[in-house]
Design a protein around this motif. Structure first.
Motif, PDB file in Angstrom:
ATOM      1  N   THR A 132       0.746  -1.111  -0.004  1.00 35.43           N
ATOM      2  CA  THR A 132       0.113   0.044  -0.035  1.00 35.43           C
ATOM      3  C   THR A 132       0.925   1.223   0.168  1.00 35.43           C
ATOM      4  O   THR A 132       0.513   2.334  -0.480  1.00 35.43           O
ATOM      5  CB  THR A 132      -1.072  -0.011   1.247  1.00 35.43           C
ATOM      6  OG1 THR A 132      -0.322  -0.150   2.447  1.00 35.43           O
ATOM      7  CG2 THR A 132      -2.087  -1.093   1.277  1.00 35.43           C
ATOM      8  N   ASP A 133       1.957   1.007   0.497  1.00 34.43           N
ATOM      9  CA  ASP A 133       2.995   2.354   0.323  1.00 34.43           C
ATOM     10  C   ASP A 133       3.744   2.448  -1.030  1.00 34.43           C
ATOM     11  O   ASP A 133       4.539   3.477  -1.067  1.00 34.43           O
ATOM     12  CB  ASP A 133       4.166   2.298   1.508  1.00 34.43           C
ATOM     13  CG  ASP A 133       4.982   1.162   1.431  1.00 34.43           C
ATOM     14  OD1 ASP A 133       4.533   0.179   0.632  1.00 34.43           O
ATOM     15  OD2 ASP A 133       6.058   1.069   2.284  1.00 34.43           O
ATOM     16  N   GLY A 134       3.308   1.647  -2.005  1.00 30.41           N
ATOM     17  CA  GLY A 134       4.123   1.649  -3.196  1.00 30.41           C
ATOM     18  C   GLY A 134       5.354   0.782  -3.282  1.00 30.41           C
ATOM     19  O   GLY A 134       5.862   0.400  -4.380  1.00 30.41           O
ATOM     20  N   GLY A 135       5.714  -0.147  -2.222  1.00 28.90           N
ATOM     21  CA  GLY A 135       6.345  -1.214  -2.045  1.00 28.90           C
ATOM     22  C   GLY A 135       7.975  -0.783  -2.490  1.00 28.90           C
ATOM     23  O   GLY A 135       8.292   0.545  -2.620  1.00 28.90           O
ATOM     24  N   GLY A 136       8.732  -1.863  -2.643  1.00 24.87           N
ATOM     25  CA  GLY A 136      10.224  -1.489  -3.229  1.00 24.87           C
ATOM     26  C   GLY A 136      10.265  -1.112  -4.679  1.00 24.87           C
ATOM     27  O   GLY A 136      10.964  -0.661  -5.050  1.00 24.87           O
ATOM     28  N   LEU A 137       9.044  -1.485  -5.236  1.00 28.20           N
ATOM     29  CA  LEU A 137       9.092  -1.094  -6.598  1.00 28.20           C
ATOM     30  C   LEU A 137       9.149   0.343  -7.161  1.00 28.20           C
ATOM     31  O   LEU A 137       9.345   1.214  -8.180  1.00 28.20           O
ATOM     32  CB  LEU A 137       7.871  -1.658  -7.463  1.00 28.20           C
ATOM     33  CG  LEU A 137       8.161  -3.078  -7.490  1.00 28.20           C
ATOM     34  CD1 LEU A 137       6.772  -3.796  -7.867  1.00 28.20           C
ATOM     35  CD2 LEU A 137       9.285  -3.747  -8.722  1.00 28.20           C
ATOM     36  N   SER A 138       8.256   1.159  -6.123  1.00 25.31           N
ATOM     37  CA  SER A 138       8.039   2.707  -6.293  1.00 25.31           C
ATOM     38  C   SER A 138       8.147   3.261  -4.971  1.00 25.31           C
ATOM     39  O   SER A 138       8.515   4.520  -5.088  1.00 25.31           O
ATOM     40  CB  SER A 138       6.890   2.774  -7.078  1.00 25.31           C
ATOM     41  OG  SER A 138       6.726   2.552  -8.350  1.00 25.31           O
ATOM     42  N   GLY A 139       7.813   2.745  -3.853  1.00 28.01           N
ATOM     43  CA  GLY A 139       8.062   3.430  -2.510  1.00 28.01           C
ATOM     44  C   GLY A 139       9.588   3.685  -2.298  1.00 28.01           C
ATOM     45  O   GLY A 139      10.220   4.867  -2.309  1.00 28.01           O
TER      46      GLY A 139
END
Length: 389
Positions: A324-331
């Motif tokens: 939900t925070d954008g993960g490692g891919l975008s957060g």
């Protein structure tokens, strides 16, 4: 014999994250730790347990000294990105058994700043000794290991590159709602596919970002909960597992170690996967999200591609919100990201998600249950924790 106590997460925090060029990893540990203690409202003197990995010759001794702690219970388990879920389980067990009262988990890394300043290069391999010596000469990098696993899933089950790209698209959609995320501009499947190839079949946006940052989580025995300024988030169940080091020791590239760690976590919590309001899953690469969802039981083996379609992972998608925070891919992804998963899960369960706040399907209330699953190495280890309010 001390009766087993309930254990809650009572404080969570991130340090400054993203692009942090003027801090050391020690400073990021300390900043996150101070913020987590302030979040909980507990005095530092109550902390008698400390867990950390990834920094110092004598981890976690050096970090504890830097933080001014003299713990009587420590853990330096280091199994890659799942380290923090495994440590949280160990800490909860220690507190429940009366071996500690309040345990601090802390992490900090300047992975991005170090590359930028030339203090290190991008991680291509984890060394040339032991079982890895038989793979490194053939260019078998970390990314290549994940790419091979993804390709095997595509061959076995017909998973498409577009479905994998959907994971990246939806992670970015969640990141767009998170002011702390490193990248927030929406992307499309076509844009993911059009990027430069890093390791076939992965293009750039199939891979995690490289950031700086730290995180801290504070766990406490139930009798300290009343003294905290935040609502408790209870540790309901956990599981851990280590699988392989050499790829030749991995029986099936389409099965992650979460297939083993997830079962006892749900069983010990007394809940089912379909009762989860959200999931925070380690996502260094898009395939990790897809296969972990299968192996935790959210869909059948080979059905992950269809499961991630049609926006089902988005906070606003009406399915199962994931990362939900954008993960490692975008957060954020400052190395071993597992502690960030726990921070985000606790914030969601306390209703502190802001624009990205998850709502339960049906009544629209705040979430009650969430699962966190970390993966280490190249699917070498897994730790799964079920949390609830």
């Amino acid at each position: 014999m001390v009766a087993r106590r309930k254990v809650a997460v009572v404080g969570v925090a991130l340090s400054d994250c993203g692009r942090v060029d003027d801090a050391t990893p020690y400073a990021l540990h300390a900043q996150a730790a101070r913020r987590a203690l302030a979040d909980a409202g507990l005095d530092r003197s109550l902390v008698d347990g400390f867990a950390s990995a990834g920094l110092g010759t004598l981890a976690p001794v050096e970090v504890a000294e830097y933080l001014g702690l003299r713990p009587t219970w420590v853990d330096s388990t280091s199994v890659g990105g799942s380290t923090w879920e495994v440590m949280a389980a160990h800490a909860a067990d220690a507190i429940a058994a009366g071996h500690a009262r309040v345990v601090l988990l802390a992490y900090g890394s300047t992975a991005r700043a170090d590359v930028r300043a030339g203090r290190r290069t991008g991680t291509l391999s984890f060394g040339t000794r032991g079982p890895l010596q038989f793979e490194v000469p053939y260019g078998h990098t970390l990314i290549a290991k994940y790419a091979m696993a993804a390709r095997r899933h595509m061959i076995e089950y017909g998973t498409t590159i577009e479905q994998l790209a959907e994971v990246a698209v939806q992670a970015r959609a969640n990141a767009a709602l998170n002011p702390e995320a490193m990248f927030r501009t929406p992307v499309t499947v076509d844009e993911v596919l059009a990027g430069p190839v890093i390791a076939d079949p992965f293009t750039k946006l199939h891979c995690c970002v490289r950031s700086d940052g730290g995180a801290a989580v504070l766990l406490a025995a139930e009798e300290y909960v009343r003294d905290c300024r935040t609502a408790p988030v209870w540790v309901l169940g956990s599981g851990e597992y280590v699988s392989h080091a050499a790829m030749s020791g991995w029986a099936d590239f389409t099965v992650s170690p979460a297939a083993v760690s997830g079962r006892p976590a749900f069983e010990r919590a007394g809940v089912r996967p379909d009762e989860m309001d959200f999931a925070e899953i380690y996502d260094a690469f898009t395939y990790m999200t897809l296969v972990t969802l299968e192996d935790l039981g959210f869909c059948g083996k080979g059905e992950g591609g269809a499961f991630v379609e049609k926006g089902r992972l988005r906070v606003e998608g009406g399915g199962l919100p994931v990362n939900t925070d954008g993960g490692g891919l975008s957060g954020q992804h400052p190395g071993m990201r597992g502690l960030f998963l726990l921070v985000e899960a606790v914030r969601q369960l306390r209703g502190e998600g802001g624009e990205r706040q998850v709502r339960r399907r049906g009544d629209g209330g705040l979430p009650r249950l969430g699962v966190v699953s970390g993966t280490g190495g190249w699917f070498c280890s897994s730790g799964t924790v079920v949390l609830g309010v």
